[in-house]
Motif scaffolding. Sequence first.
Motif, PDB file in Angstrom:
ATOM      1  N   LEU A   5       0.849  -1.194   0.000  1.00  0.00           N
ATOM      2  CA  LEU A   5       0.000   0.000   0.000  1.00  0.00           C
ATOM      3  C   LEU A   5       0.882   1.240   0.000  1.00  0.00           C
ATOM      4  O   LEU A   5       1.716   1.420   0.880  1.00  0.00           O
ATOM      5  CB  LEU A   5      -0.911   0.005   1.232  1.00  0.00           C
ATOM      6  N   HIS A   6       0.692   2.078  -0.999  1.00  0.00           N
ATOM      7  CA  HIS A   6       1.335   3.389  -1.018  1.00  0.00           C
ATOM      8  C   HIS A   6       0.429   4.325  -0.232  1.00  0.00           C
ATOM      9  O   HIS A   6      -0.758   4.462  -0.570  1.00  0.00           O
ATOM     10  CB  HIS A   6       1.528   3.871  -2.457  1.00  0.00           C
ATOM     11  N   ASP A   7       0.988   4.963   0.784  1.00  0.00           N
ATOM     12  CA  ASP A   7       0.157   5.448   1.875  1.00  0.00           C
ATOM     13  C   ASP A   7       0.667   6.763   2.425  1.00  0.00           C
ATOM     14  O   ASP A   7       1.846   7.093   2.332  1.00  0.00           O
ATOM     15  CB  ASP A   7       0.207   4.370   2.978  1.00  0.00           C
ATOM     16  N   ASP A  11      -4.036  10.797   4.888  1.00  0.00           N
ATOM     17  CA  ASP A  11      -4.949  10.723   3.740  1.00  0.00           C
ATOM     18  C   ASP A  11      -6.162   9.868   4.080  1.00  0.00           C
ATOM     19  O   ASP A  11      -6.037   8.692   4.434  1.00  0.00           O
ATOM     20  CB  ASP A  11      -4.211  10.147   2.532  1.00  0.00           C
ATOM     21  N   ALA A  14      -6.666   6.788   1.656  1.00  0.00           N
ATOM     22  CA  ALA A  14      -5.759   5.686   1.991  1.00  0.00           C
ATOM     23  C   ALA A  14      -6.168   5.026   3.307  1.00  0.00           C
ATOM     24  O   ALA A  14      -5.982   3.827   3.501  1.00  0.00           O
ATOM     25  CB  ALA A  14      -4.317   6.197   2.082  1.00  0.00           C
ATOM     26  N   ARG A  18      -6.191   1.136   4.711  1.00  0.00           N
ATOM     27  CA  ARG A  18      -5.492   0.736   5.948  1.00  0.00           C
ATOM     28  C   ARG A  18      -6.451   0.066   6.918  1.00  0.00           C
ATOM     29  O   ARG A  18      -6.141  -0.940   7.545  1.00  0.00           O
ATOM     30  CB  ARG A  18      -4.891   1.971   6.647  1.00  0.00           C
ATOM     31  N   ARG A  30       4.083  -1.442   3.278  1.00  0.00           N
ATOM     32  CA  ARG A  30       3.592  -0.070   3.208  1.00  0.00           C
ATOM     33  C   ARG A  30       4.716   0.821   2.716  1.00  0.00           C
ATOM     34  O   ARG A  30       5.839   0.711   3.186  1.00  0.00           O
ATOM     35  CB  ARG A  30       3.165   0.327   4.631  1.00  0.00           C
ATOM     36  N   LEU A  55      -3.256   9.205  -3.742  1.00  0.00           N
ATOM     37  CA  LEU A  55      -3.314   7.983  -2.961  1.00  0.00           C
ATOM     38  C   LEU A  55      -4.766   7.547  -2.816  1.00  0.00           C
ATOM     39  O   LEU A  55      -5.660   8.369  -2.966  1.00  0.00           O
ATOM     40  CB  LEU A  55      -2.703   8.234  -1.578  1.00  0.00           C
ATOM     41  N   PRO A  56      -5.007   6.281  -2.523  1.00  0.00           N
ATOM     42  CA  PRO A  56      -4.019   5.225  -2.326  1.00  0.00           C
ATOM     43  C   PRO A  56      -3.587   4.604  -3.645  1.00  0.00           C
ATOM     44  O   PRO A  56      -4.161   4.883  -4.706  1.00  0.00           O
ATOM     45  CB  PRO A  56      -4.797   4.196  -1.493  1.00  0.00           C
ATOM     46  N   TRP A  58      -2.481   0.499  -4.598  1.00  0.00           N
ATOM     47  CA  TRP A  58      -2.300  -0.866  -4.080  1.00  0.00           C
ATOM     48  C   TRP A  58      -1.663  -1.707  -5.172  1.00  0.00           C
ATOM     49  O   TRP A  58      -2.181  -1.756  -6.294  1.00  0.00           O
ATOM     50  CB  TRP A  58      -3.651  -1.443  -3.671  1.00  0.00           C
ATOM     51  N   PRO A  69     -10.004   3.266  -3.631  1.00  0.00           N
ATOM     52  CA  PRO A  69     -10.066   2.545  -2.349  1.00  0.00           C
ATOM     53  C   PRO A  69     -11.210   1.537  -2.286  1.00  0.00           C
ATOM     54  O   PRO A  69     -11.058   0.472  -1.682  1.00  0.00           O
ATOM     55  CB  PRO A  69     -10.241   3.655  -1.309  1.00  0.00           C
TER      56      PRO A  69
END
Lengths: 200, 283
Positions: A5-7, A11, A14, A18, A30, A55-56, A58, A69
Motif C-alpha cells: 500500500l502506497h500510503d 490521507d 488511503a 489501511r 507499506r 493515494l491510495p 495498491w 479505495p
Amino acid sequence: MIGTLHDWELDDEAYKVRLGLALMGLAHARVAVDVRPGQETEAPAFRARNLLARLPLWEEPGGVALRDPQAILARLAWHHDPARRFWSEDPAQADWLFFAARELWAAREARQAALFGGPADHAPAARAALRLLEEHMADRGRDWLLGAAPCIADIACFPAFQLSRDWGLDHEEFPRLRRWARRLRALPGFLRMPGVPDHG
Amino acid sequence: MRTRDRVALDEWYAVASADELGPAPWPTRLLGEDITLARTPAGLAAHDAAGAPLPLRERYGLVFTTLGAPRGEIVEIAEAVEPDRRFVPCGWTLLRASGLRVVENFLDMAHFPYVHADILGAEPRTEVAPYRVEFRREADELWARGCRFWQPRAAATDTTGTMMEIDYRVPSPFVVMLYRVAPSQPHRRDCIALFIQPMEATLCRAVPLMWLADDISTHTAMLHFEQAIFLQDRVIVENQRPLALPLDPRAEIPTRADSSSVAYRRWLKEKGLRFGTAEWTGA
C-alpha cells in the motif's frame, strides 16, 4: 505478503484501505509517500503507476495494481480474506461502495480545504450526503449498512463521518451514525486515524 | 480589514513556502488583510490590498513579510546552518483558532499522554516535572528550560521510550520552537520550529520546520511522524473555547504544569498584543 500500500497517514482515502487491511488482519507492505509538501504523487515515477496522481495505490506481486479505495477493499475482501468476512452477498454492497466514492467525495474535498486551503465550499454537500447515510441507518434500526454484519461498504463510508470534525462538522446531529461508528471502532483490529479520538 | 494592533503589525510573518511561489499572483491573508505574492523575473514581490509593496525576506525555505515596521529580525536558528542536519519542512496546515492558541498548545506538555497517546506520552506517566521559565529581556524572548517528560516514542527513531529533555523558546508572539535531545544522537538537540501566519484573529496557517540530528530515518518517515502529531494537535486547538486566547489571568485556571502558558500570556500582555486574544475587540 499480499501486496504493498502506497500510503500517507493523513490521507482519508488511503485510510479506508489501511482500515480494511487491519480489520481483515492482512499482512502487507507499506510505502510512505510524501504528498505534502513533497508532491511525490505528482512526480513522474508515481504517475507512471497511478495516473490519477493521488493515494491510495495498491500493488500486488502478480502485477495487480488498483487505485480506487473501494476497488481495493473489494479485492481484499473477496480475494485475500479467505473467510470473506467483510464481503456482503447483498448486491446493494456495490451501491454503497459507489455512494462512498461519489456522494461522500464532498467530505474528502471539505476536509482537504479545511486542512490545506482551497477555494470551494464542499461542506454543505458533504453534510447532505452524511444526512442520507443517517437516514439509511434510521430505516429499520440497522446496526450496519447492510444486514447484520459489517462489510466493506461500512469501511468505505466510515472515514467521511469519523473525520468530519476536521472540517468543522460535529457529530451531534447524527445519533445513528455515532452508534454505527462506535460499533465499527469496537471491531477487533480497528485502526485509528491521527487526530480521531477513540470515543464519541 | 487590516488590524490596527501595532504590536501585531510590527512583526515578521512567514506567509508562504519559497518553492510554491511562481509568476502567477499568489493570494493569501495576513492580520485580516488580503496580500498577494509572486516570484517575477526581477525577484520576489508582494503587495497589500491597496497595492502598496511589502517588504520580503526569504529564510529557512519560507517567505516572510510584514505589514508594519519590525524592530527585530527574523529569528536566528543556529541549527539551520549545521551542514549535517536533516532539514524537514512539514508543509502548511490551516487551523480555525487563534495562532496564539497554537503556540500555547505547542508549549504544553500536560496533553501529551492524552492527545499523543503512546507517542509523546502515555498514561499513567502524566507528571510534568517543574521547569524554569526565563524572560530574556535583551533578546525579548521567552524560554521554558529543563522540561522533562516521559515519551514512549519521542521521534521516528525512538522505539524504547525515553525521559525526554526539552527546552522551549518563543522568539516572537507567533513563532514557537523546541530543542529536544535527539533520540539517536543523545549528545545533540533536535530543533523544531513552528511558524504561524495569523490570517484572522481566530484563523491561521502554521508550518513546522525541523532540523534533526538523525542519520537513520528516511525523510518521509520524519515528515509523517511530525504531520501525524500536528494533526492530533489541530483537533484539540480547534476545539478550545474561546478560539481566541484570553490574557486575563482569571479567565482560565492554570496548574503548576502550565507555568509556560502563564508566562506566555503575561509576556503577550506586557507587549500589548491584542490580535488573536480574547480581549481583542475587532480593530
